[in-house]
Design a protein around this motif. Sequence first.
Motif, PDB file in Angstrom:
ATOM      1  N   LYS A  54       0.830  -1.206   0.000  1.00 48.40           N
ATOM      2  CA  LYS A  54       0.000   0.000   0.000  1.00 48.40           C
ATOM      3  C   LYS A  54       0.867   1.259   0.000  1.00 48.40           C
ATOM      4  O   LYS A  54       0.595   2.219  -0.726  1.00 48.40           O
ATOM      5  N   THR A  55       1.943   1.245   0.805  1.00 44.75           N
ATOM      6  CA  THR A  55       2.821   2.407   0.886  1.00 44.75           C
ATOM      7  C   THR A  55       3.500   2.688  -0.439  1.00 44.75           C
ATOM      8  O   THR A  55       3.648   3.849  -0.861  1.00 44.75           O
ATOM      9  N   LEU A  56       3.942   1.632  -1.127  1.00 43.06           N
ATOM     10  CA  LEU A  56       4.669   1.786  -2.389  1.00 43.06           C
ATOM     11  C   LEU A  56       3.739   1.820  -3.597  1.00 43.06           C
ATOM     12  O   LEU A  56       4.202   1.926  -4.734  1.00 43.06           O
ATOM     13  N   HIS A  57       2.438   1.670  -3.356  1.00 41.57           N
ATOM     14  CA  HIS A  57       1.435   1.696  -4.416  1.00 41.57           C
ATOM     15  C   HIS A  57       1.685   0.603  -5.465  1.00 41.57           C
ATOM     16  O   HIS A  57       1.699   0.849  -6.672  1.00 41.57           O
ATOM     17  N   ILE A  58       1.924  -0.610  -4.964  1.00 48.34           N
ATOM     18  CA  ILE A  58       2.097  -1.759  -5.851  1.00 48.34           C
ATOM     19  C   ILE A  58       1.060  -2.815  -5.497  1.00 48.34           C
ATOM     20  O   ILE A  58       0.492  -2.814  -4.399  1.00 48.34           O
ATOM     21  N   SER A  59       0.799  -3.730  -6.412  1.00 46.33           N
ATOM     22  CA  SER A  59      -0.187  -4.779  -6.186  1.00 46.33           C
ATOM     23  C   SER A  59       0.366  -5.833  -5.226  1.00 46.33           C
ATOM     24  O   SER A  59       1.579  -5.938  -5.017  1.00 46.33           O
ATOM     25  N   ASP A  60      -0.544  -6.637  -4.652  1.00 50.02           N
ATOM     26  CA  ASP A  60      -0.114  -7.716  -3.763  1.00 50.02           C
ATOM     27  C   ASP A  60       0.723  -8.749  -4.509  1.00 50.02           C
ATOM     28  O   ASP A  60       1.643  -9.339  -3.937  1.00 50.02           O
ATOM     29  N   SER A  61       0.425  -8.983  -5.781  1.00 51.39           N
ATOM     30  CA  SER A  61       1.214  -9.947  -6.551  1.00 51.39           C
ATOM     31  C   SER A  61       2.634  -9.425  -6.772  1.00 51.39           C
ATOM     32  O   SER A  61       3.597 -10.192  -6.744  1.00 51.39           O
ATOM     33  N   ARG A  62       2.786  -8.099  -6.969  1.00 52.92           N
ATOM     34  CA  ARG A  62       4.128  -7.522  -7.101  1.00 52.92           C
ATOM     35  C   ARG A  62       4.880  -7.587  -5.767  1.00 52.92           C
ATOM     36  O   ARG A  62       6.100  -7.776  -5.736  1.00 52.92           O
TER      37      ARG A  62
ATOM     38  N   ALA B 162       4.529  -9.984  -3.581  1.00 56.65           N
ATOM     39  CA  ALA B 162       4.970 -11.375  -3.505  1.00 56.65           C
ATOM     40  C   ALA B 162       6.199 -11.597  -4.369  1.00 56.65           C
ATOM     41  O   ALA B 162       7.130 -12.321  -3.998  1.00 56.65           O
ATOM     42  N   PHE B 163       6.216 -10.958  -5.549  1.00 62.41           N
ATOM     43  CA  PHE B 163       7.364 -11.077  -6.451  1.00 62.41           C
ATOM     44  C   PHE B 163       8.622 -10.490  -5.810  1.00 62.41           C
ATOM     45  O   PHE B 163       9.717 -11.068  -5.903  1.00 62.41           O
ATOM     46  N   LEU B 164       8.480  -9.340  -5.129  1.00 62.75           N
ATOM     47  CA  LEU B 164       9.617  -8.741  -4.424  1.00 62.75           C
ATOM     48  C   LEU B 164      10.168  -9.687  -3.365  1.00 62.75           C
ATOM     49  O   LEU B 164      11.386  -9.841  -3.219  1.00 62.75           O
ATOM     50  N   GLY B 165       9.273 -10.319  -2.623  1.00 67.53           N
ATOM     51  CA  GLY B 165       9.701 -11.251  -1.590  1.00 67.53           C
ATOM     52  C   GLY B 165      10.458 -12.433  -2.148  1.00 67.53           C
ATOM     53  O   GLY B 165      11.417 -12.928  -1.560  1.00 67.53           O
ATOM     54  N   SER B 166      10.047 -12.895  -3.325  1.00 70.26           N
ATOM     55  CA  SER B 166      10.662 -14.084  -3.919  1.00 70.26           C
ATOM     56  C   SER B 166      11.965 -13.773  -4.641  1.00 70.26           C
ATOM     57  O   SER B 166      12.790 -14.671  -4.840  1.00 70.26           O
TER      58      SER B 166
ATOM     59  N   LEU C 277       1.290 -15.261  -4.024  1.00 67.77           N
ATOM     60  CA  LEU C 277       0.380 -15.068  -5.149  1.00 67.77           C
ATOM     61  C   LEU C 277      -0.983 -15.679  -4.866  1.00 67.77           C
ATOM     62  O   LEU C 277      -2.031 -15.069  -5.145  1.00 67.77           O
ATOM     63  N   LEU C 278      -0.984 -16.877  -4.289  1.00 70.44           N
ATOM     64  CA  LEU C 278      -2.258 -17.521  -3.933  1.00 70.44           C
ATOM     65  C   LEU C 278      -3.010 -16.701  -2.888  1.00 70.44           C
ATOM     66  O   LEU C 278      -4.234 -16.606  -2.923  1.00 70.44           O
ATOM     67  N   GLN C 279      -2.247 -16.124  -1.952  1.00 74.44           N
ATOM     68  CA  GLN C 279      -2.865 -15.256  -0.938  1.00 74.44           C
ATOM     69  C   GLN C 279      -3.532 -14.059  -1.610  1.00 74.44           C
ATOM     70  O   GLN C 279      -4.650 -13.662  -1.259  1.00 74.44           O
ATOM     71  N   ALA C 280      -2.848 -13.469  -2.605  1.00 75.13           N
ATOM     72  CA  ALA C 280      -3.383 -12.294  -3.285  1.00 75.13           C
ATOM     73  C   ALA C 280      -4.582 -12.634  -4.160  1.00 75.13           C
ATOM     74  O   ALA C 280      -5.565 -11.893  -4.208  1.00 75.13           O
ATOM     75  N   VAL C 281      -4.524 -13.778  -4.839  1.00 73.95           N
ATOM     76  CA  VAL C 281      -5.583 -14.157  -5.794  1.00 73.95           C
ATOM     77  C   VAL C 281      -6.843 -14.621  -5.084  1.00 73.95           C
ATOM     78  O   VAL C 281      -7.967 -14.246  -5.448  1.00 73.95           O
ATOM     79  N   THR C 282      -6.672 -15.456  -4.035  1.00 72.67           N
ATOM     80  CA  THR C 282      -7.832 -16.049  -3.373  1.00 72.67           C
ATOM     81  C   THR C 282      -8.366 -15.196  -2.235  1.00 72.67           C
ATOM     82  O   THR C 282      -9.500 -15.376  -1.801  1.00 72.67           O
TER      83      THR C 282
END
Length: 411
Positions: free
Chosen positions: A28-36, A38-42, A367-372
Amino acid sequence: MPAVFVTYSLAYLDRANYGFGAAAGLAKTLHISDSRSAFLGSLFFLGYFLFQIPGAAYARRNSAARLVFFALLSWGVLAALTGIIRDFWLLALDRLLLGVAESVIFPSILILLTNWFTRAERSRANAIFILGNPATVLWMSAVTGYLIKAVGWQMTFVLEGIPSILWAFVWLLVVRDQPHQAPWMSKECCDQLASELEIEQRTIPQVANFRATLRLPGVVLLCANYFFWSAGIYGFVLWLPTMIRAGSARGIETVGLLSAAPFLLAIVVMLGVGHFSDRTLSRKNYIWPFMVLAGVALFVSYMTAGHSFWVAYAFLIVAGAAMYAPYGPFFAIIPEMLPKNVAGEVIALINSCGALGGFAGTWLVGLLQAVTGNSRAGYFLMSMSLLVAGAIIFRLRNPEAASNDEKVAAC
């Protein structure tokens, strides 16, 4: 061992606190999606994969202690920058380079430990080293939530990156690659230890080079096992705070305390498993049952998550302890199966496969957390990964039983 423990603790602090940043609203702070997010974390694990084997080769031929010193400095700076950078792609590069900086730590320290400990001590030494993982997540889980509430997630990353930079100079003063380089070791003790290690090497089938190890079935199975094991465990560590917060509607500081419980039990179980594995000199039988137990516990947590938070949480505690338990005996297998001229690179290869598994697990669980919109699909994915890991290690032959086959394969 205290120096090794602290070093790995700091490494784990600077990789695992991302999950708290994600739970505290990084996206939310960086204005990015939850899937992005998750990508940063990975991305950390992709960088972690790249330099494992070259790092292990340098540590074996030159100095593991010196390599760890430079890695401490590098990852401390990069971890602190996670809280400063605002551009998504610069942050992605930072997380990738953080993985690169930390990639040399695990194989380098395991190589260092093989110079200091005999077979009868190795599982316990490995367990104390890797104990830096759950011990750090334990106190980090309890402290980081309150720290984020007090100063925000950005400043938390900065504050938790600084200790690694300071500790690098303590490491340089304290740690030596070989016992005979340590001023506090007597010549008699050094000679006795060197003699015992040399005798152990004579009992291990000789392998000409690293390429020859790729034909050994045991090495292939250990790589596959560590991929699936890491997919489960890293998904668990990085996304546990988010799972708990989604299921319990509590504040970030309470989420931190609840996230600490699985790692408290993991510390106790790791020490016990390492002790009994060394007493019996058995490795395999102290690995696969715990992986299966972790998979089953996560599956039960998956099944009950929609009905009772506390029942699901109780099985998360069991799963967390069980998936950490086998680390000591697992990494004791490799120097018992392979000679020292290739063991370090094989440790790095196996850890590289674990990095790929961590990349896959972290990304897919997030990603599953963000999608579901809930954590149940992630629980199921981690559960299946751990059950597969247990099945793979069950098929592994004990080093003593496999000696003759491996000697033939390596020729």
